[in-house]
Design a protein around this motif. Structure first.
Motif, short mmCIF file in Angstrom:
data_model
loop_
_atom_site.label_atom_id
_atom_site.label_comp_id
_atom_site.label_asym_id
_atom_site.label_seq_id
_atom_site.Cartn_x
_atom_site.Cartn_y
_atom_site.Cartn_z
N GLY A 42 5.56 -3.83 5.43
CA GLY A 42 6.04 -5.06 4.81
C GLY A 42 5.26 -6.31 5.17
N ALA A 43 4.15 -6.17 5.90
CA ALA A 43 3.39 -7.35 6.29
C ALA A 43 2.45 -7.77 5.14
CB ALA A 43 2.58 -7.06 7.54
N ALA B 161 0.48 -1.50 8.58
CA ALA B 161 1.13 -2.81 8.66
C ALA B 161 1.64 -3.24 7.29
CB ALA B 161 0.16 -3.84 9.21
N LYS B 162 0.81 -3.02 6.26
CA LYS B 162 1.24 -3.44 4.92
C LYS B 162 2.40 -2.59 4.43
CE LYS B 162 -3.32 -4.80 3.68
NZ LYS B 162 -4.42 -4.49 2.78
N SER B 163 2.34 -1.29 4.72
CA SER B 163 3.45 -0.45 4.26
C SER B 163 4.75 -0.83 4.96
CB SER B 163 3.14 1.03 4.49
OG SER B 163 3.45 1.39 5.83
#
Ligand SMILES: Nc1ncnc2c1ncn2[C@@H]1O[C@H](COP(=O)(O)OP(=O)(O)OP(=O)(O)O)[C@@H](O)[C@H]1O
Ligand SMILES: [Mg+2]
Lengths: 366, 424
Positions: B328-329, B324-326
């Motif tokens: 863009g979250a 999710a972070k990769s």
């Protein structure tokens, strides 16, 4: 040193070190520069630090020392979600509670893109991986190969310039893997993205990459184009790790005219190309590829280095013959020859003479 | 779905419908599985299902009046209870005969007690009448109307006869009406007088407080479960021991400890007073009321919330959050959009468990609840142990059971019970 090359490198590791426990270095002094649009593969045995490097680039691990630069800017202090790097995980990490279309539109939603734009892009990304009809399904309703493609599409849908893939094909069977290898490289070249790809399958590395970085023990052992890597390994780790290889140990007697005379432990003296030996007396391991050795008298070149050998085993493999020989006391000397009409078929116990060109035999570190 | 949805049933190789063949192939497996759990099923049936059925039965059963006073019940058939007039001599004579037989068999107190639940005073009326009635000669001593009224003026009260008639049937809804603060009268069900209405309030309080306990368990338990699932093994093990520690301590000890902590001269009040946060004269009342019950029960039920949530969270790979972070979250978005939805099955399981345990809890509210913090289960216990009104206790228990089943059904409709996971 880093500053003057920063201009043309898109991704750059500058003297990066990483330790998880403060006792051992998992990554030791990593230096790497990648131009934009390159497909670079990190290849190496398990535990050599490949995933760690990828995680540092993605921002999930911090480098203990050194700089990682993206487009000339140090990204050490940029959180993962602001790096804009696409990532394909080994287990795909598709969100199980969302449909395929929702998975793909997730990166667009968090970028606050409008609904119609999102749908447009999701559709295009699904078509790109030929999964247009599957938007309404859940990840669990897809096969491994299909999930893999969706993971790829999700990593690409927000148009990142850099995509990282950590053994994305590890879970697939051989045929599907070969198909996906082609699809991934094709897609990468078509979109012009820069890819860092991690695998421990050497065939995958050789066939897909522009350049391969061979990792061992937290260091890059060699960074080169696939053909260079195979034909001109710079040290015995790379020579052993990539493809099949015959090795014999010995001591350098003298170096002249670009050739090193090596006295093998069995007593024979052979001519080799010196690679990382510099002076007489150095201990060395000479390495020669099985397909560069000939035993057919007509095919042995006049300048060839010749040696006596005894046939131990002859295996018919269809396209090639694989012969195991005893050469200079080494029982595991393998020769591969093409199955040609005029090729000899040997029997165990036969005494023969083999030969190879001195430049195919490389004197490496012991 | 796929375009190949065929209306024809699939056939197996021998031409029979595939579904049939499959069912046959699976039957033996099913029988074997059933045999394995047969002892457990038998145990559950005898020790759990049967008592529940008997309890359900007890809540409507009412044959005591009809069997003890059969002639009276028959004679009352013709009496119209709504006129407000006393019944005639035959009814009195029938009753005199019945009560004499009952007195000789020494079963008159039981029926008196039963009717006393409906109209207080009847028990003593029956006792007194029976003592006199034993000496009567049924042939000679009539008429009995005046005789009975002489013994006790209760027999000149129309209500007594109305109560007798209303409760003369073999089955009654009386206990259930009592359970929701109503009672049966000659003119149909009516609400009890204000001062006797307590049970509906208690039901409401039980529901609301159980929800509050569930909510506070969830708020306190979620971060703990998250830590358990995400800390390195060594720390997680220690934390797990802390979570399980309450299980190794007696329930009574833990509840009593809260008494020590929360009472007005207790640890928390002393600390607050010493810190000057609370005036000595205005010590907080935190025990023997709702607060005490909620605090103590939250503590006691917390592990039942944490463990299911933990076992679900453990199966959520950290790579989802990373993915999710990769993509863009931010941390917050990644949590709410990716992690939280996947932990919902654990929340569901923990919440159901805690809520159902709370709604029937007895010991803790009894000790720390005072009068304002007790649950319906305490009332049930009172009727079973003290007032011996088992019918009412059974009716209350049945309502509680049905309420839980309805809530369970509602949960299934809203969230889907397959979304409840205790692990794996
Ligand atoms: N989170 C971690 N904490 C501590 N040590 C770790 C952690 N992750 C990896 N390591 C260690 O770092 C070393 C390199 O691990 P890494 O995952 O980078 O290897 P890899 O090259 O990706 O191997 P593989 O091919 O098996 O995936 C290993 O020795 C591993 O034990
Ligand atoms: Mg790895």
């Amino acid at each position: 040193m880093a500053k003057d090359t920063a201009g043309d490198a898109f991704v750059q590791f500058d003297r990066v070190q990483k330790s998880y426990d403060g006792e051992t270095l998992v990554v030791k002094d990593l230096n790497l520069e990648m131009p934009r649009g390159e497909f670079l593969t990190m290849l190496g045995p398990s535990g050599s630090g490949k995933t760690t490097c990828l995680m540092m680039l993605a921002g999930f691990e911090t480098a203990t020392h050194g700089d990682i630069l993206l487009d000339g800017v140090s990204i050490n202090n940029i959180p993962p979600h602001k790096r804009g790097i696409g990532m394909v995980f080994q287990n795909y990490a598709l969100f199980p509670h969302m449909t395929i279309a929702e998975n793909l539109s997730f990166p667009l939603e968090v970028r606050k893109m409008g609904k119609s734009d999102r749908e447009e892009k999701v559709k295009r990304a699904l078509d790109m991986v030929e999964m247009g009809a599957f938007g309404g399904r859940r990840p669990a309703q897809l096969s491994g190969g299909q999930q893999q493609r969706i993971a790829l599409a999700r990593a690409l849908v927000f148009e990142p310039e850099l995509v990282l893939m950590d053994e994305p094909l590890g879970a697939l069977d051989k045929q599907l893997r070969e198909k996906m290898q082609f699809e991934i490289t094709d897609l990468a070249h078509r979109l012009g993205i820069t890819v860092v790809y991690v695998t421990h399958d050497q065939t995958e590395a050789l066939t897909m990459s522009d350049r391969v970085a061979v990792f061992d023990d937290g260091r890059i052992q060699q960074l080169a184009k696939p053909d260079q890597l195979y034909e001109e390994p710079e040290n015995s780790f790379v020579a052993q790790f990539i493809g099949e290889n015959n090795t014999m140990e010995g001591i350098v007697k003298e170096i002249k005219d670009g050739l090193a005379m090596v006295e093998l432990d069995g007593g024979e003296v052979i001519a080799c190309k010196p690679v990382n030996v510099s002076k007489p007396g150095d201990r060395t391991r000479v390495s020669i590829r099985p397909e560069r050795v000939e035993y057919n008298k007509d095919r042995i070149h006049d300048n060839a280095q010749k040696l006596k050998a005894e046939v131990l085993e002859f295996i018919y493999m269809g396209d090639i013959f694989r012969t195991r020989l005893r050469v200079a006391g080494n029982d595991e000397f393998i020769v591969k020859t093409r199955n040609a009409p005029d090729q000899m078929r040997l029997k165990p116990g036969e005494q023969i003479e083999i030969g190879w060109l001195p430049e195919d035999c490389r004197a490496l570190d012991a | 779905m796929s375009a190949s949805t065929n209306t024809e049933p699939m056939l197996s190789a021998d031409g029979k419908p595939l579904k049939q063949s499959l069912a046959r192939a699976l039957r033996r497996q099913k029988i074997r599985a059933l045999l394995l759990i047969a002892p457990l099923l038998a145990f559950i049936f005898i020790a759990f299902i049967l008592p529940i059925i008997s309890m359900l039965f007890r809540s409507v059963e009412n044959d005591i009046v009809a069997t003890t006073l059969p002639q009276t019940v028959a004679a009352l058939q013709t009496w119209d209870s709504s006129t407000g007039e006393l019944p005639d001599e035959p009814v009195y004579a029938a009753f005199a005969s019945d009560i004499q037989k009952a007195a000789k068999a020494k079963i008159h107190t039981k029926v008196g007690l039963r009717l006393n639940y409906e109209q207080s005073g009847i028990a003593s009326l029956f006792k007194k009448t029976a003592r006199k009635a034993k000496k009567w000669d049924m042939e000679a001593d009539g008429p009995f109307k005046e005789k009975l009224i002489d013994i006790h003026k209760g027999w000149s009260n129309v209500e007594t006869w109305q109560t007798l008639k209303v409760h003369s049937s073999n089955y009654t809804s009386g206990y259930f009406l009592n359970a929701i603060d109503m009672h049966k009268t000659a003119s149909g069900p009516e609400f009890q007088p204000e001062n006797k209405q307590i049970l509906l309030t208690l039901f409401g309080r039980t529901l609301i407080m159980s929800l509050a306990i569930m909510g506070s368990c969830l708020l306190l338990g979620y971060p703990v479960a998250w830590l358990l699932a995400n800390l390195p093994m060594r720390h997680a093990n220690l934390l797990m021991i802390l979570v399980l520690l309450p299980f190794w301590t007696s329930l009574l000890v833990r509840t009593s400890a809260w008494k020590v902590m929360l009472q007005q001269q207790g640890v928390i009040n002393d600390v607050l007073v010493n810190l000057g946060l609370v005036a000595d004269s205005a010590r907080l009342v935190m025990i023997n009321n709702e607060t005490g019950t909620i605090v103590a029960m939250t503590h006691i039920l917390l592990p039942f919330m944490i463990l299911p949530m933990y076992s679900v969270m453990q199966t959520i790979p950290p790579s989802y959050l990373r993915a999710a972070k990769s993509l863009g979250a931010t941390n917050t978005t990644a949590f709410w959009r990716v992690y939280f939805p996947q932990s919902v099955p654990g929340i569901g399981a923990g919440s159901i468990l805690v809520f159902i345990l709370a709604i029937g809890y007895y010991i803790t509210p009894e000790i720390v609840g005072g009068t304002k913090g007790v649950f319906i289960s305490n009332r049930i216990a009172y009727h079973i142990l003290r007032s011996l009104n088992w019918g009412l206790a059974a009716a209350l228990g049945t309502i509680l059971l049905v309420a839980v089943l309805i809530l369970y059904w509602a949960y299934d409709k809203m969230v889907g019970i397959d979304n409840v996971k205790l692990g794996g």
